[in-house]
Scaffold this motif. Structure first.
Motif, PDB file in Angstrom:
ATOM      1  N   ASN A   1      56.418  -5.648 -21.730  1.00  0.00           N
ATOM      2  CA  ASN A   1      54.985  -5.064 -22.557  1.00  0.00           C
ATOM      3  C   ASN A   1      55.360  -3.836 -22.374  1.00  0.00           C
ATOM      4  OD1 ASN A   1      53.440  -7.250 -23.425  1.00  0.00           O
ATOM      5  ND2 ASN A   1      52.970  -8.755 -21.349  1.00  0.00           N
TER       6      ASN A   1
ATOM      7  N   GLU B   1      54.074  -5.928 -29.453  1.00  0.00           N
ATOM      8  CA  GLU B   1      53.660  -6.271 -28.959  1.00  0.00           C
ATOM      9  C   GLU B   1      51.977  -7.011 -28.313  1.00  0.00           C
ATOM     10  OE1 GLU B   1      51.709  -2.468 -26.274  1.00  0.00           O
ATOM     11  OE2 GLU B   1      51.550  -2.005 -28.212  1.00  0.00           O
TER      12      GLU B   1
ATOM     13  N   SER C   1      50.661 -10.275 -26.653  1.00  0.00           N
ATOM     14  CA  SER C   1      49.222 -10.825 -26.069  1.00  0.00           C
ATOM     15  C   SER C   1      48.196 -11.410 -25.995  1.00  0.00           C
ATOM     16  CB  SER C   1      48.476  -9.591 -26.482  1.00  0.00           C
ATOM     17  OG  SER C   1      47.904 -10.068 -27.734  1.00  0.00           O
TER      18      SER C   1
ATOM     19  N   VAL D   1      47.536 -11.853 -19.983  1.00  0.00           N
ATOM     20  CA  VAL D   1      47.581 -12.198 -21.539  1.00  0.00           C
ATOM     21  C   VAL D   1      46.323 -12.783 -21.857  1.00  0.00           C
ATOM     22  CG1 VAL D   1      48.457 -13.842 -23.490  1.00  0.00           C
ATOM     23  CG2 VAL D   1      50.109 -13.021 -21.718  1.00  0.00           C
ATOM     24  N   GLN D   2      45.604 -12.990 -23.292  1.00  0.00           N
ATOM     25  CA  GLN D   2      43.745 -13.476 -23.532  1.00  0.00           C
ATOM     26  C   GLN D   2      43.994 -14.728 -23.617  1.00  0.00           C
ATOM     27  OE1 GLN D   2      43.900 -12.295 -27.708  1.00  0.00           O
ATOM     28  NE2 GLN D   2      44.624 -10.565 -27.737  1.00  0.00           N
TER      29      GLN D   2
END
Length: 563
Positions: free
Chosen positions: A329, A352, A356, A427-428
């Protein structure tokens, strides 16, 4: 009126002659080539006026006189001089100016011949040239080091940074040239202009038909096709030539089936492959990655490239992505604004954004957990000492291990690990997809469709689905008719050595190899002698195929004839 035409017998008297049948014109090949290569100028002499260079000659009535006259012209003699005489009578300018240069060319030629002989030896013996890990430990490189003991100049050659002619591309090219040479030799001996694979196969079978007891290939249609594949054609000629799908290829296809049929795993592997290209194909980005890694995660292993053709490195590549998640990242954030190529910049931004999302992290962790079992099984199956029953046992053992992972308790532990990684790397959070009604033409009945209530339930379905896919794929790929023949042969020998009941296996073997065992009673007698021989050995409780082979080979010729 007699119409005259070009006489092909003229070629034997004038080797420089060229005939264009489409225009019914003849030319001087030597003069035209000299002009095209710029060694003769059209402005010099009477070249433009010569029909053998410009326009073409077609006065067949006086052809022989014109040919002889052209051969004596200054233009033709000059063309012969610059194209034939000078190249044949002069040497390389480097050799003329330096004896060291000539000696270097000689040594380079010797080293190249040694490399070709090395490749031919490994190919002839059926030994792999390259390995799965460091190429420096490959059979090809190690054999070159062995040959360098008696050929000192080869040591200096191997220490060169470039132009060593040892790359995989050069190896494949030399193998292709050798293969073409073999085909041409066979065609010449058979007085054929062109031959096919099926013809070669039939020629080999006519020469060695009595020794065709088995065949092993990958699953390609031209080799394993049920109708026109090589295996099917050989079986049509010789039913005893049992076809066995290569264990390594079978497992590789099973893993590929699992990845292709699950969207999360398929997208994850594609993304990891794209990461491999972005990092490893750019020395600048790789240097930045190494610098960031030394700052952010110095104790973790480096990034492992995902190679689609390497069977035993997929799990390691996924694990390297998980371990270097933060570093990757940081890499994208560092390089995306400095990249001038818009296409590469778009790829970096896409990677990217993908990293995520929770789906990618879930797929990477799940893929690593499943593929490490298939990778470990792949290494085991590539052992040269592995038997058919041992391969089946290893495959089924891994299936049982994967079946034990298919439980709510196992998934809960797996889910906790993924959530911890998600929080660690920022991370989401996982989200439920939007509820969508199925198209009318796909609906069956009047009941409403099922929608997951929680994200954990959604990803539990993906987890179980991947396990079911890999288990069923491995079992299907290893359930081959050829394996049954090998298992019965092995079981017959081992049961005879242990003095156990083997009537079922014996019946199967006699039926399959009917012509080889015309006297069934003699085979039974030999099997009984085998059991007596092992009753007095230290391996009598648990004999293996290796011990059976060792004891049989240690017998005298007279003793061996009795069994």
């Amino acid at each position: 009126m007699v119409k005259r035409s070009f006489n092909r017998n003229w070629f034997s008297n004038w080797h420089w002659l060229h005939y264009d049948s489409s225009q019914d014109l003849s030319f001087c090949h030597t003069c035209v080539k000299a002009v095209n290569e710029g060694k003769l100028s059209l402005a010099s002499g009477n070249i433009k006026d010569s029909p053998f260079v410009c326009g073409g000659f077609s006065n067949w009535k006086d052809a022989t006189v014109a040919f002889a006259r052209h051969e004596q012209t200054t233009t033709h003699k000059k063309a012969v001089e610059v194209l034939v005489t000078i190249p044949e009578t002069t040497r390389d300018i480097g050799e003329m100016l330096s004896t060291a240069h000539a000696e270097g060319k000689k040594i380079s030629g010797q080293c190249l011949v040694t490399i070709a002989e090395n490749i031919r030896f490994l190919a002839r013996q059926g030994i792999a040239l390259r390995g799965d890990e460091d190429e420096k430990d490959s059979n090809f490189i190690q054999l070159l080091h062995l040959l360098a003991i008696k050929q000192p100049e080869l040591i200096n050659w191997m220490q060169q940074k470039t132009s060593k002619y040892t790359s995989a591309q050069i190896q494949n090219e030399l193998l292709s040239i050798m293969g073409s040479s073999v085909v041409r030799d066979i065609a010449a001996k058979s007085k054929m202009q062109s031959i096919s694979v099926s013809w070669l196969m039939k020629l080999l079978m006519l020469q060695t038909k009595s020794r065709w007891w088995g065949q092993c290939y990958d699953g390609a249609a031209n080799m394993a096709g049920h109708r026109n594949g090589v295996a099917a054609q050989i079986l049509a000629e010789e039913s005893r030539a049992t076809y066995t799908h290569c264990y390594g290829h079978a497992l590789n296809l099973a893993a590929s089936d699992m990845v292709k049929k699950n969207k999360i795993l398929r997208d994850t592997l594609d993304t990891v492959f794209e990461i491999s290209k972005l990092v490893k194909f750019s020395p600048k980005r790789e240097a930045i990655f190494n610098r960031l890694k030394s700052e952010l995660a110095p104790s973790t292993p480096g990034f492992r490239t995902l190679c689609p053709t390497r069977w035993t490195v997929r799990a390691l590549s996924l694990q390297s992505v998980i371990d270097n998640y933060e570093v990757l990242n940081a890499l994208w954030d560092t390089v995306k604004d400095s990249v001038t190529d818009s296409e590469v910049r778009a790829r970096i931004i896409g990677i990217e954004a993908t990293m995520s999302r929770f789906d990618f992290l879930f797929g990477a962790v799940l893929g690593e957990r499943l593929l490490k079992h298939t990778d470990n099984l792949s290494r085991t199956l590539q052992s040269p000492a592995l038997t058919a029953s041992e391969a089946q046992q290893c495959a089924m053992l891994h299936c049982e291990t994967l079946c034990m992972m298919r439980s709510s308790e196992s998934f809960d532990l797996f889910w906790e690990r993924v959530i911890l990684l998600q929080e660690k790397y920022g991370v989401q959070e996982p989200l439920l997809p939007r509820k969508r009604k199925a198209p009318t033409h796909l609906e069956v009945g009047s009941s409403t469709g099922y929608f997951h209530i929680t994200v954990k339930e959604l990803y539990r379905q993906q987890y179980f689905e991947c396990l079911d896919l890999v288990i069923s794929a491995v079992r299907e790929r290893f359930d081959q008719p050829g394996y049954a023949v090998l298992l019965n042969l092995e079981s017959l020998l081992l049961k005879a050595a242990k003095k156990e009941e083997y009537s079922e296996e014996l019946h199967f073997v006699l039926k399959h190899y009917h012509d080889d065992f015309a006297d069934a009673s003699r085979l039974e007698t030999q099997l009984e002698l085998l059991g007596v021989m092992f009753s007095s050995t230290t391996e009598k409780l648990n004999p293996t195929l290796d011990t059976v082979k060792y004891h049989v080979s240690s017998l005298s010729l007279a003793q061996r004839a009795s069994i």
